[in-house]
Design a protein around this motif. Sequence first.
Motif, PDB file in Angstrom:
ATOM      1  N   LEU A  16       2.587   6.250   3.934  1.00 40.90           N
ATOM      2  CA  LEU A  16       1.350   5.587   3.546  1.00 40.90           C
ATOM      3  C   LEU A  16       0.454   6.525   2.744  1.00 40.90           C
ATOM      4  N   PRO A  17      -0.477   5.973   1.971  1.00 40.76           N
ATOM      5  CA  PRO A  17      -1.514   6.818   1.367  1.00 40.76           C
ATOM      6  C   PRO A  17      -2.354   7.477   2.460  1.00 40.76           C
ATOM      7  N   VAL A  45      -0.330  -4.845  11.598  1.00 40.22           N
ATOM      8  CA  VAL A  45      -1.288  -4.643  10.504  1.00 40.22           C
ATOM      9  C   VAL A  45      -0.778  -5.416   9.290  1.00 40.22           C
ATOM     10  N   HIS A  46      -1.477  -6.469   8.936  1.00 42.67           N
ATOM     11  CA  HIS A  46      -1.058  -7.302   7.808  1.00 42.67           C
ATOM     12  C   HIS A  46      -1.554  -6.752   6.474  1.00 42.67           C
ATOM     13  N   HIS A  47      -2.828  -6.399   6.413  1.00 48.13           N
ATOM     14  CA  HIS A  47      -3.434  -5.940   5.167  1.00 48.13           C
ATOM     15  C   HIS A  47      -4.300  -4.709   5.415  1.00 48.13           C
ATOM     16  N   VAL A  48      -4.357  -3.867   4.403  1.00 51.50           N
ATOM     17  CA  VAL A  48      -5.250  -2.711   4.421  1.00 51.50           C
ATOM     18  C   VAL A  48      -6.024  -2.679   3.113  1.00 51.50           C
ATOM     19  N   THR A  49      -7.126  -1.958   3.127  1.00 52.82           N
ATOM     20  CA  THR A  49      -7.928  -1.783   1.914  1.00 52.82           C
ATOM     21  C   THR A  49      -7.587  -0.444   1.276  1.00 52.82           C
ATOM     22  N   VAL A  50      -7.184  -0.481   0.020  1.00 51.91           N
ATOM     23  CA  VAL A  50      -6.878   0.742  -0.714  1.00 51.91           C
ATOM     24  C   VAL A  50      -7.962   0.983  -1.759  1.00 51.91           C
ATOM     25  N   VAL A  51      -8.322   2.245  -1.914  1.00 50.86           N
ATOM     26  CA  VAL A  51      -9.350   2.660  -2.873  1.00 50.86           C
ATOM     27  C   VAL A  51      -8.713   3.628  -3.862  1.00 50.86           C
ATOM     28  N   GLY A  52      -8.715   3.277  -5.136  1.00 51.61           N
ATOM     29  CA  GLY A  52      -8.121   4.131  -6.160  1.00 51.61           C
ATOM     30  C   GLY A  52      -8.882   5.439  -6.313  1.00 51.61           C
ATOM     31  N   VAL A  53      -8.173   6.479  -6.756  1.00 43.99           N
ATOM     32  CA  VAL A  53      -8.809   7.798  -6.890  1.00 43.99           C
ATOM     33  C   VAL A  53      -9.963   7.761  -7.891  1.00 43.99           C
ATOM     34  N   GLU A  54      -9.830   6.960  -8.951  1.00 47.40           N
ATOM     35  CA  GLU A  54     -10.923   6.850  -9.921  1.00 47.40           C
ATOM     36  C   GLU A  54     -12.094   6.070  -9.333  1.00 47.40           C
ATOM     37  N   ALA A  55     -11.782   5.040  -8.546  1.00 48.78           N
ATOM     38  CA  ALA A  55     -12.836   4.290  -7.861  1.00 48.78           C
ATOM     39  C   ALA A  55     -13.548   5.175  -6.848  1.00 48.78           C
ATOM     40  N   GLU A  56     -12.799   6.026  -6.165  1.00 46.18           N
ATOM     41  CA  GLU A  56     -13.378   6.954  -5.195  1.00 46.18           C
ATOM     42  C   GLU A  56     -14.321   7.930  -5.891  1.00 46.18           C
ATOM     43  N   ALA A  57     -13.897   8.450  -7.033  1.00 40.01           N
ATOM     44  CA  ALA A  57     -14.730   9.406  -7.765  1.00 40.01           C
ATOM     45  C   ALA A  57     -15.993   8.750  -8.307  1.00 40.01           C
ATOM     46  N   ARG A  58     -15.859   7.503  -8.724  1.00 45.01           N
ATOM     47  CA  ARG A  58     -16.991   6.777  -9.301  1.00 45.01           C
ATOM     48  C   ARG A  58     -17.918   6.252  -8.217  1.00 45.01           C
ATOM     49  N   GLY A  59     -17.335   5.981  -7.039  1.00 44.74           N
ATOM     50  CA  GLY A  59     -18.085   5.412  -5.928  1.00 44.74           C
ATOM     51  C   GLY A  59     -17.674   3.975  -5.675  1.00 44.74           C
ATOM     52  N   ALA A  60     -17.098   3.707  -4.499  1.00 45.64           N
ATOM     53  CA  ALA A  60     -16.585   2.368  -4.174  1.00 45.64           C
ATOM     54  C   ALA A  60     -17.398   1.699  -3.080  1.00 45.64           C
ATOM     55  N   THR A  61     -18.620   2.170  -2.863  1.00 44.44           N
ATOM     56  CA  THR A  61     -19.452   1.628  -1.794  1.00 44.44           C
ATOM     57  C   THR A  61     -19.706   0.139  -1.963  1.00 44.44           C
ATOM     58  N   HIS A 110      -4.085   6.182  -4.537  1.00 44.49           N
ATOM     59  CA  HIS A 110      -5.074   5.493  -3.715  1.00 44.49           C
ATOM     60  C   HIS A 110      -5.218   6.132  -2.339  1.00 44.49           C
ATOM     61  N   PHE A 111      -6.340   5.813  -1.687  1.00 42.22           N
ATOM     62  CA  PHE A 111      -6.574   6.135  -0.286  1.00 42.22           C
ATOM     63  C   PHE A 111      -6.687   4.820   0.493  1.00 42.22           C
ATOM     64  N   ILE A 112      -6.500   4.872   1.795  1.00 48.38           N
ATOM     65  CA  ILE A 112      -6.719   3.710   2.650  1.00 48.38           C
ATOM     66  C   ILE A 112      -8.075   3.840   3.326  1.00 48.38           C
ATOM     67  N   GLU A 113      -8.890   2.782   3.217  1.00 51.32           N
ATOM     68  CA  GLU A 113     -10.176   2.712   3.906  1.00 51.32           C
ATOM     69  C   GLU A 113      -9.951   1.979   5.245  1.00 51.32           C
ATOM     70  N   PRO A 114      -9.981   2.700   6.365  1.00 51.59           N
ATOM     71  CA  PRO A 114      -9.629   2.073   7.652  1.00 51.59           C
ATOM     72  C   PRO A 114     -10.688   1.121   8.196  1.00 51.59           C
ATOM     73  N   GLU A 115     -11.880   1.099   7.586  1.00 48.15           N
ATOM     74  CA  GLU A 115     -12.941   0.245   8.107  1.00 48.15           C
ATOM     75  C   GLU A 115     -12.774  -1.219   7.716  1.00 48.15           C
ATOM     76  N   VAL A 116     -11.836  -1.519   6.803  1.00 48.06           N
ATOM     77  CA  VAL A 116     -11.597  -2.907   6.404  1.00 48.06           C
ATOM     78  C   VAL A 116     -10.094  -3.155   6.350  1.00 48.06           C
ATOM     79  N   ALA A 117      -9.610  -4.015   7.234  1.00 45.68           N
ATOM     80  CA  ALA A 117      -8.182  -4.328   7.294  1.00 45.68           C
ATOM     81  C   ALA A 117      -8.030  -5.708   7.917  1.00 45.68           C
ATOM     82  N   ALA A 128       0.819  -1.207   0.000  1.00 48.06           N
ATOM     83  CA  ALA A 128       0.000   0.000   0.000  1.00 48.06           C
ATOM     84  C   ALA A 128       0.854   1.258   0.000  1.00 48.06           C
ATOM     85  N   ALA A 129       2.044   1.167   0.604  1.00 53.01           N
ATOM     86  CA  ALA A 129       2.915   2.342   0.674  1.00 53.01           C
ATOM     87  C   ALA A 129       3.380   2.807  -0.705  1.00 53.01           C
TER      88      ALA A 129
END
Length: 265
Positions: free
Chosen positions: A254-255, A167-183, A60-67, A53-54
């Motif tokens: 980190l992102p 922390v083994h894994h984190v969830t990253v959300v791409g900027v295009e996915a964020e703009a489009r909606g990654a819900t 990308h951004f890190i979504e802290p609700e899923v790790a 992720a680094a």
Amino acid sequence: MTLYIDDSLMTAQVRVPLVEGWVETDVPFEIQRNLAAADIGPSDVALVAGAEAAFLGETHFIEPEVAVVAEAMSAIVMRTPVRPDGVEETPIRMLGTGSTAELLIRSLLRPYFGITASTFVRDDDDRSAADAQVVILEGLLALNEPEAGFQEDLAKAWYILTNTAVVHHVTVVGVEAEARGATGEIDLLKRAIRTGIDRRRDVRREMVGNEEIDRDRLAELTNRIRFELSAADRQSLRNLLARGSWGTSYRRALPAFRDELTTAE
């Protein structure tokens, strides 16, 4: 847009419910062994190792609700023929390990174990492999005690040294996915986690297969895993990157975290 999930022991409670069809979805997903930053585009969402992720800070951004967070226990171990305090300088044999294992041992080797690495060995054909008094092992087999010698759980050592979880894994959300909606992707990960927790025994059965594994230790590990980042977890990951990235190409920054961006706005 694709949801990528790293195929590892630590992500089993997320990926097994999806692979086995226990969770219905129309979201395209892909399970990939040794998922790397280079495999993840700005339109993708991914559950990936923290070290990878680094590399994604600009896209990308890190979504802290899923790790995936291991509290003082993991399937990453160090094996030595004698007590670790009896080893001074040696090649370090990395056996089937990923980036989190490498960051951990580089962070712990001198400060915690007092051992100096003469080199890190990943190739079986490397002549230094035969001289290694330290072997780092990751995966199901790391849950078994060795027939001889000593074994140290590196997540436990990290907890003793820093009083924080790994922390083994984190969830990253791409900027295009964020703009489009990654819900949809985030919600799918959360549903998979809930199902994996509810069906832990079934998940463990799929993980083990016919392997001779310490099933009690596997059960303890899966019961201890957490799936959301606390403030302490975020700092632990930053600390792990800062301490363990020496001698590697891993980045220390980190992102941005998605909720911190919202707060800033």
